[in-house]
Scaffold this motif. Structure first.
Motif, short mmCIF file in Angstrom:
data_model
loop_
_atom_site.label_atom_id
_atom_site.label_comp_id
_atom_site.label_asym_id
_atom_site.label_seq_id
_atom_site.Cartn_x
_atom_site.Cartn_y
_atom_site.Cartn_z
N LYS A 105 0.86 -1.18 0.00
CA LYS A 105 0.00 0.00 0.00
C LYS A 105 0.90 1.23 0.00
O LYS A 105 2.06 1.18 0.39
CB LYS A 105 -0.96 0.01 1.19
CG LYS A 105 -0.29 -0.01 2.52
CD LYS A 105 -1.30 -0.05 3.64
CE LYS A 105 -0.51 -0.14 4.93
NZ LYS A 105 -0.93 0.57 5.99
N VAL A 106 0.34 2.32 -0.43
CA VAL A 106 1.11 3.57 -0.53
C VAL A 106 1.54 4.02 0.86
O VAL A 106 0.69 4.18 1.74
CB VAL A 106 0.27 4.67 -1.22
CG1 VAL A 106 1.06 5.98 -1.27
CG2 VAL A 106 -0.16 4.25 -2.60
N PRO A 107 2.85 4.22 1.09
CA PRO A 107 3.32 4.70 2.39
C PRO A 107 3.13 6.21 2.51
O PRO A 107 4.03 7.00 2.24
CB PRO A 107 4.81 4.31 2.38
CG PRO A 107 5.18 4.31 0.94
CD PRO A 107 3.95 3.90 0.19
N TRP A 108 1.93 6.61 2.93
CA TRP A 108 1.58 8.03 2.92
C TRP A 108 2.46 8.87 3.83
O TRP A 108 2.67 10.05 3.57
CB TRP A 108 0.10 8.21 3.27
CG TRP A 108 -0.78 7.76 2.14
CD1 TRP A 108 -1.58 6.66 2.11
CD2 TRP A 108 -0.91 8.37 0.85
NE1 TRP A 108 -2.20 6.56 0.90
CE2 TRP A 108 -1.81 7.61 0.10
CE3 TRP A 108 -0.35 9.50 0.26
CZ2 TRP A 108 -2.16 7.91 -1.20
CZ3 TRP A 108 -0.71 9.82 -1.04
CH2 TRP A 108 -1.61 9.03 -1.75
N ASP A 109 3.01 8.27 4.90
CA ASP A 109 3.91 9.04 5.76
C ASP A 109 5.17 9.43 5.00
O ASP A 109 5.62 10.57 5.06
CB ASP A 109 4.24 8.28 7.04
CG ASP A 109 4.83 6.89 6.78
OD1 ASP A 109 4.68 6.37 5.65
OD2 ASP A 109 5.43 6.32 7.71
N VAL A 113 6.29 13.29 3.90
CA VAL A 113 7.60 13.88 4.22
C VAL A 113 8.30 14.33 2.94
O VAL A 113 8.85 15.44 2.88
CB VAL A 113 8.48 12.87 5.00
CG1 VAL A 113 9.92 13.33 5.08
CG2 VAL A 113 7.90 12.64 6.39
N LEU A 114 8.26 13.50 1.92
CA LEU A 114 8.88 13.87 0.64
C LEU A 114 8.20 15.10 0.05
O LEU A 114 8.87 15.99 -0.50
CB LEU A 114 8.79 12.69 -0.33
CG LEU A 114 9.59 12.78 -1.61
CD1 LEU A 114 11.08 12.86 -1.30
CD2 LEU A 114 9.31 11.57 -2.48
N SER A 115 6.89 15.19 0.19
CA SER A 115 6.14 16.34 -0.33
C SER A 115 6.47 17.62 0.43
O SER A 115 6.61 18.68 -0.17
CB SER A 115 4.64 16.05 -0.27
OG SER A 115 4.33 14.93 -1.05
N GLY A 119 8.09 20.89 -1.23
CA GLY A 119 7.50 22.21 -1.06
C GLY A 119 8.47 23.18 -0.41
O GLY A 119 8.58 24.34 -0.82
N ALA A 120 9.20 22.72 0.61
CA ALA A 120 10.17 23.59 1.29
C ALA A 120 11.29 24.01 0.35
O ALA A 120 11.72 25.17 0.35
CB ALA A 120 10.74 22.88 2.52
N ALA A 163 3.56 17.05 -5.48
CA ALA A 163 4.39 15.93 -5.03
C ALA A 163 3.54 14.86 -4.37
O ALA A 163 3.74 13.67 -4.61
CB ALA A 163 5.48 16.42 -4.08
N MET A 164 2.58 15.27 -3.53
CA MET A 164 1.69 14.28 -2.88
C MET A 164 0.96 13.46 -3.94
O MET A 164 0.94 12.23 -3.87
CB MET A 164 0.66 14.98 -1.99
CG MET A 164 1.13 15.36 -0.62
SD MET A 164 1.46 14.00 0.49
CE MET A 164 -0.17 13.53 0.99
N GLY A 165 0.38 14.16 -4.90
CA GLY A 165 -0.36 13.46 -5.94
C GLY A 165 0.52 12.61 -6.82
O GLY A 165 0.23 11.43 -7.07
N PHE A 166 1.62 13.18 -7.27
CA PHE A 166 2.47 12.47 -8.21
C PHE A 166 3.16 11.27 -7.57
O PHE A 166 3.16 10.17 -8.12
CB PHE A 166 3.51 13.42 -8.82
CG PHE A 166 4.33 12.77 -9.89
CD1 PHE A 166 3.80 12.56 -11.14
CD2 PHE A 166 5.62 12.35 -9.63
CE1 PHE A 166 4.54 11.94 -12.13
CE2 PHE A 166 6.37 11.73 -10.60
CZ PHE A 166 5.82 11.53 -11.86
N VAL A 167 3.77 11.46 -6.40
CA VAL A 167 4.48 10.36 -5.75
C VAL A 167 3.48 9.30 -5.29
O VAL A 167 3.74 8.10 -5.43
CB VAL A 167 5.34 10.87 -4.58
CG1 VAL A 167 5.99 9.71 -3.83
CG2 VAL A 167 6.42 11.82 -5.09
#
Length: 187
Positions: A105-109, A113-115, A119-120, A163-167
């Motif tokens: 499953k997608v590791p949303w955590d 963090v990557l997103s 963004g930063a 990034a959230m959507g794409f990753v």
């Protein structure tokens, strides 16, 4: 170095097969980037040469009709990135590290963090480079600090969302593709 060591411990060892496939995908993207960059630079040199030999200034209406080598280079970078990502996703790869290589499953955590990091990075680059450009063009006394920070915030939000959507979609697609490949191997 301690941070890198802890990161490597957290992510686990690399899977050699996945690393080999990932390297092939990255190699394709690198070749697109390399050859595309050479063509863009060569095109830019030809524009400058023709402008010089015909005594035509490119910073006029003539230059507005031309294909800008910088925009062309940006296109090459985008194509190279997306081709590599597409090839990895098609191969069912999201990472060559064992912790993320076989997730179901997608590791949303991890994605979050990557997103945030994406963004930063966009916030810092956008705000910093915008301020640097304004200092050079209009002087430090005319810098619109609040506007530059607001623009950085907008880029942070856009970068985070994209990034959230794409990753997330990349993980989802790779998981589905890997499951398809596993079903094919079982049959």
């Amino acid at each position: 170095m301690n941070l890198v060591k802890r990161w490597n411990e957290y992510m686990g060892p690399k899977d050699e097969r996945l690393e080999a496939v990932s390297n092939r995908c990255a190699k394709v993207g690198f070749m697109i980037l390399l050859f595309g960059s050479v063509i863009c630079c060569y095109y830019g040199m030809m524009l400058d040469q023709v402008a010089l030999t015909t005594d035509t200034a490119l910073a006029t209406a003539v230059g507005e009709r031309l294909v800008d080598p910088i925009q062309l280079q940006f296109g090459v970078i985008v194509v190279a990135c997306f081709v590599s990502l597409y090839l990895e996703t098609r191969s069912g790869i999201t990472s060559d590290r064992m912790r993320l290589a076989a997730v179901d499953k997608v590791p949303w955590d991890y994605v979050a963090v990557l997103s945030v990091l994406t963004g930063a990075l966009l916030f810092v680059l956008t705000t910093g480079l915008r301020i640097a450009a304004e200092v050079q063009i209009v002087g430090v006394e005319n810098v619109t600090w609040a506007g530059d920070v607001a623009m950085g915030v907008v880029y942070f939000v856009m970068g985070f969302g994209l990034a959230m959507g794409f990753v997330g979609l990349q993980f989802h697609s790779a998981i589905k593709r890997r499951q398809e490949l596993e079903r094919e191997l079982e049959e």
